[in-house]
Design a protein around this motif. Structure first.
Motif, PDB file in Angstrom:
ATOM      1  N   ALA A 197       0.752  -1.175  -0.155  1.00 24.83           N
ATOM      2  CA  ALA A 197       0.074  -0.031  -0.029  1.00 24.83           C
ATOM      3  C   ALA A 197       0.905   1.388   0.028  1.00 24.83           C
ATOM      4  N   GLY A 198       2.043   1.506   0.604  1.00 20.62           N
ATOM      5  CA  GLY A 198       2.870   2.358   0.825  1.00 20.62           C
ATOM      6  C   GLY A 198       3.611   2.578  -0.516  1.00 20.62           C
ATOM      7  N   ASP A 199       3.862   1.662  -1.311  1.00 24.37           N
ATOM      8  CA  ASP A 199       4.565   1.789  -2.782  1.00 24.37           C
ATOM      9  C   ASP A 199       3.418   2.209  -3.763  1.00 24.37           C
ATOM     10  N   ILE A 200       2.013   1.753  -3.537  1.00 24.02           N
ATOM     11  CA  ILE A 200       1.225   2.338  -4.423  1.00 24.02           C
ATOM     12  C   ILE A 200       1.150   3.902  -4.155  1.00 24.02           C
ATOM     13  N   ARG A 201       0.872   4.211  -2.930  1.00 26.22           N
ATOM     14  CA  ARG A 201       0.820   5.625  -2.616  1.00 26.22           C
ATOM     15  C   ARG A 201       1.717   6.444  -3.071  1.00 26.22           C
ATOM     16  N   THR A 202       2.918   6.042  -2.921  1.00 25.54           N
ATOM     17  CA  THR A 202       4.341   6.887  -3.236  1.00 25.54           C
ATOM     18  C   THR A 202       4.679   6.823  -4.560  1.00 25.54           C
ATOM     19  N   ASP A 203       4.428   5.723  -5.221  1.00 28.30           N
ATOM     20  CA  ASP A 203       4.934   5.719  -6.596  1.00 28.30           C
ATOM     21  C   ASP A 203       3.869   5.946  -7.604  1.00 28.30           C
ATOM     22  N   PHE A 204       2.666   5.845  -7.423  1.00 33.71           N
ATOM     23  CA  PHE A 204       1.763   5.685  -8.256  1.00 33.71           C
ATOM     24  C   PHE A 204       0.560   6.964  -8.194  1.00 33.71           C
ATOM     25  N   VAL A 205      -0.081   6.940  -6.820  1.00 29.94           N
ATOM     26  CA  VAL A 205      -1.179   8.242  -6.307  1.00 29.94           C
ATOM     27  C   VAL A 205      -0.461   9.429  -6.294  1.00 29.94           C
ATOM     28  N   GLU A 206       0.813   9.607  -5.485  1.00 29.17           N
ATOM     29  CA  GLU A 206       1.268  10.912  -5.266  1.00 29.17           C
ATOM     30  C   GLU A 206       1.722  11.508  -6.512  1.00 29.17           C
ATOM     31  N   PRO A 207       2.408  11.053  -7.534  1.00 32.40           N
ATOM     32  CA  PRO A 207       3.011  11.428  -8.617  1.00 32.40           C
ATOM     33  C   PRO A 207       1.829  11.863  -9.795  1.00 32.40           C
ATOM     34  N   ALA A 208       0.808  11.027  -9.755  1.00 31.14           N
ATOM     35  CA  ALA A 208      -0.421  11.756 -10.463  1.00 31.14           C
ATOM     36  C   ALA A 208      -1.050  12.950 -10.054  1.00 31.14           C
ATOM     37  N   LEU A 209      -1.210  13.174  -8.557  1.00 34.52           N
ATOM     38  CA  LEU A 209      -1.323  14.335  -8.316  1.00 34.52           C
ATOM     39  C   LEU A 209      -0.203  15.590  -8.355  1.00 34.52           C
ATOM     40  N   GLN A 210       0.924  15.277  -8.227  1.00 33.65           N
ATOM     41  CA  GLN A 210       1.822  16.257  -8.748  1.00 33.65           C
ATOM     42  C   GLN A 210       1.770  16.522 -10.000  1.00 33.65           C
ATOM     43  N   ALA A 211       1.596  15.831 -10.848  1.00 29.97           N
ATOM     44  CA  ALA A 211       1.429  16.111 -12.420  1.00 29.97           C
ATOM     45  C   ALA A 211       0.288  17.351 -12.819  1.00 29.97           C
ATOM     46  N   ASP A 212      -0.623  17.359 -11.872  1.00 31.25           N
ATOM     47  CA  ASP A 212      -1.570  18.348 -12.068  1.00 31.25           C
ATOM     48  C   ASP A 212      -1.240  19.663 -11.036  1.00 31.25           C
ATOM     49  N   GLY A 213      -0.520  19.638 -10.395  1.00 30.78           N
ATOM     50  CA  GLY A 213      -0.126  20.764  -9.630  1.00 30.78           C
ATOM     51  C   GLY A 213      -0.737  20.773  -8.267  1.00 30.78           C
ATOM     52  N   LEU A 214      -1.071  19.417  -7.737  1.00 31.76           N
ATOM     53  CA  LEU A 214      -1.902  19.260  -6.390  1.00 31.76           C
ATOM     54  C   LEU A 214      -0.547  18.728  -5.385  1.00 31.76           C
ATOM     55  N   ASP A 215      -0.754  19.210  -4.169  1.00 35.00           N
ATOM     56  CA  ASP A 215       0.303  18.773  -3.083  1.00 35.00           C
ATOM     57  C   ASP A 215      -0.385  17.466  -2.345  1.00 35.00           C
ATOM     58  N   PRO A 216       0.544  16.374  -2.792  1.00 33.83           N
ATOM     59  CA  PRO A 216       0.099  15.139  -2.157  1.00 33.83           C
ATOM     60  C   PRO A 216       0.214  15.124  -0.637  1.00 33.83           C
ATOM     61  N   THR A 217       0.910  15.950   0.141  1.00 41.06           N
ATOM     62  CA  THR A 217       0.842  15.945   1.516  1.00 41.06           C
ATOM     63  C   THR A 217      -0.703  16.523   2.070  1.00 41.06           C
ATOM     64  N   GLN A 218      -1.386  17.049   1.175  1.00 42.97           N
ATOM     65  CA  GLN A 218      -2.851  17.475   1.556  1.00 42.97           C
ATOM     66  C   GLN A 218      -3.893  16.124   1.651  1.00 42.97           C
ATOM     67  N   ILE A 219      -3.468  15.208   1.143  1.00 40.25           N
ATOM     68  CA  ILE A 219      -4.374  13.949   1.184  1.00 40.25           C
ATOM     69  C   ILE A 219      -4.730  13.180   2.700  1.00 40.25           C
ATOM     70  N   LYS A 220      -6.022  13.446   2.972  1.00 42.40           N
ATOM     71  CA  LYS A 220      -6.474  12.852   4.240  1.00 42.40           C
ATOM     72  C   LYS A 220      -7.387  11.413   4.204  1.00 42.40           C
ATOM     73  N   ASN A 221      -7.224  10.646   5.032  1.00 43.16           N
ATOM     74  CA  ASN A 221      -7.854   9.350   5.028  1.00 43.16           C
ATOM     75  C   ASN A 221      -7.676   8.636   4.171  1.00 43.16           C
ATOM     76  N   TYR A 222      -6.401   8.362   3.620  1.00 38.34           N
ATOM     77  CA  TYR A 222      -6.022   7.462   2.718  1.00 38.34           C
ATOM     78  C   TYR A 222      -6.289   6.059   3.243  1.00 38.34           C
ATOM     79  N   THR A 223      -6.906   5.113   2.271  1.00 37.39           N
ATOM     80  CA  THR A 223      -6.819   3.782   2.527  1.00 37.39           C
ATOM     81  C   THR A 223      -6.871   2.798   1.195  1.00 37.39           C
ATOM     82  N   THR A 224      -6.056   1.782   1.513  1.00 36.77           N
ATOM     83  CA  THR A 224      -6.136   0.923   0.388  1.00 36.77           C
ATOM     84  C   THR A 224      -6.552  -0.408   1.004  1.00 36.77           C
ATOM     85  N   THR A 225      -7.832  -0.845   0.619  1.00 34.24           N
ATOM     86  CA  THR A 225      -8.233  -2.217   1.173  1.00 34.24           C
ATOM     87  C   THR A 225      -8.804  -3.047   0.429  1.00 34.24           C
ATOM     88  N   TYR A 226      -9.015  -4.397   0.618  1.00 34.63           N
ATOM     89  CA  TYR A 226      -9.566  -5.257  -0.349  1.00 34.63           C
ATOM     90  C   TYR A 226     -11.152  -5.448  -0.099  1.00 34.63           C
TER      91      TYR A 226
END
Length: 193
Positions: free
Chosen positions: A101-130
């Motif tokens: 889950a940590g790899d997914i957030r740092t390697d895929f979710v956060e770069p997608a936010l940064q590509a549009d100029g959003l700050d990834p540190t603003q993410i709240k209540n992040y969950t990755t569940t089955y």
């Protein structure tokens, strides 16, 4: 307006456009002089409302853009969460491990936010569940991954109560695991390690 009394210069016509009635010269005021400030007054009333409407459209358009960006970022993370690294890298020797889950957030979710100029540190209540993809079915059988989080957005519409109001945009994306997992082995509701 020029007025002449009865005794003054009888018979003399008014020197301005007008009417002579019983020795009194009355100047006729033309229509354009009566309404000379009407357009200015109408513009003063309509322009601020039109400007607020235009700025509101821009602000809501930006909010929609941010919502689409966080949804795309969650989709990118979910897509990578359901694939094994071997499914991405050709020639991988049967390593069937999933991203954490940590790899997914740092390697895929956060770069997608940064590509549009959003700050990834603003993410709240992040969950990755089955999750079960067909949870309404009495005997669910398809296992998947869900990524959900929230992102704050600040409105800035001048001259309104929405001046610097912050709303929280939420997103939730689910995808089916590419390698089918039997329903008995699906850890629905548990966090992805």
């Amino acid at each position: 307006m020029i007025l002449y009394t009865r005794g003054a210069r009888r018979g003399r016509k008014c020197q301005y456009t007008g009417t002579q009635l019983k020795g009194v010269c009355v100047q006729v005021v033309t229509k354009w002089k009566e309404e000379s400030g009407a357009e200015l007054l109408e513009a003063a009333v309509v322009l601020p409302v039109l400007l607020m409407l235009l700025l509101g459209i821009v602000a809501f358009g930006r909010a929609w853009n941010v919502y689409q960006t966080i949804t795309r970022a969650a989709r990118e993370g979910a897509r990578e969460a359901v694939l094994t690294p071997c499914a991405i890298a050709p020639g991988c020797p049967g390593n069937n491990t999933f991203y954490t889950a940590g790899d997914i957030r740092t390697d895929f979710v956060e770069p997608a936010l940064q590509a549009d100029g959003l700050d990834p540190t603003q993410i709240k209540n992040y969950t990755t569940t089955y999750v079960f993809m067909d949870a309404t079915n009495p005997s669910p059988s398809v296992c998947g991954v869900q990524i959900a989080f929230q992102y704050p957005f600040s409105f800035a519409i001048p001259l309104t109560t929405l001046q610097y109001s912050t709303i929280t945009l939420s997103t939730k994306v689910q995808m089916r695991l590419e390698n089918p997992v039997p329903a008995s082995q699906c850890l629905a509701g548990s966090a992805v390690p």
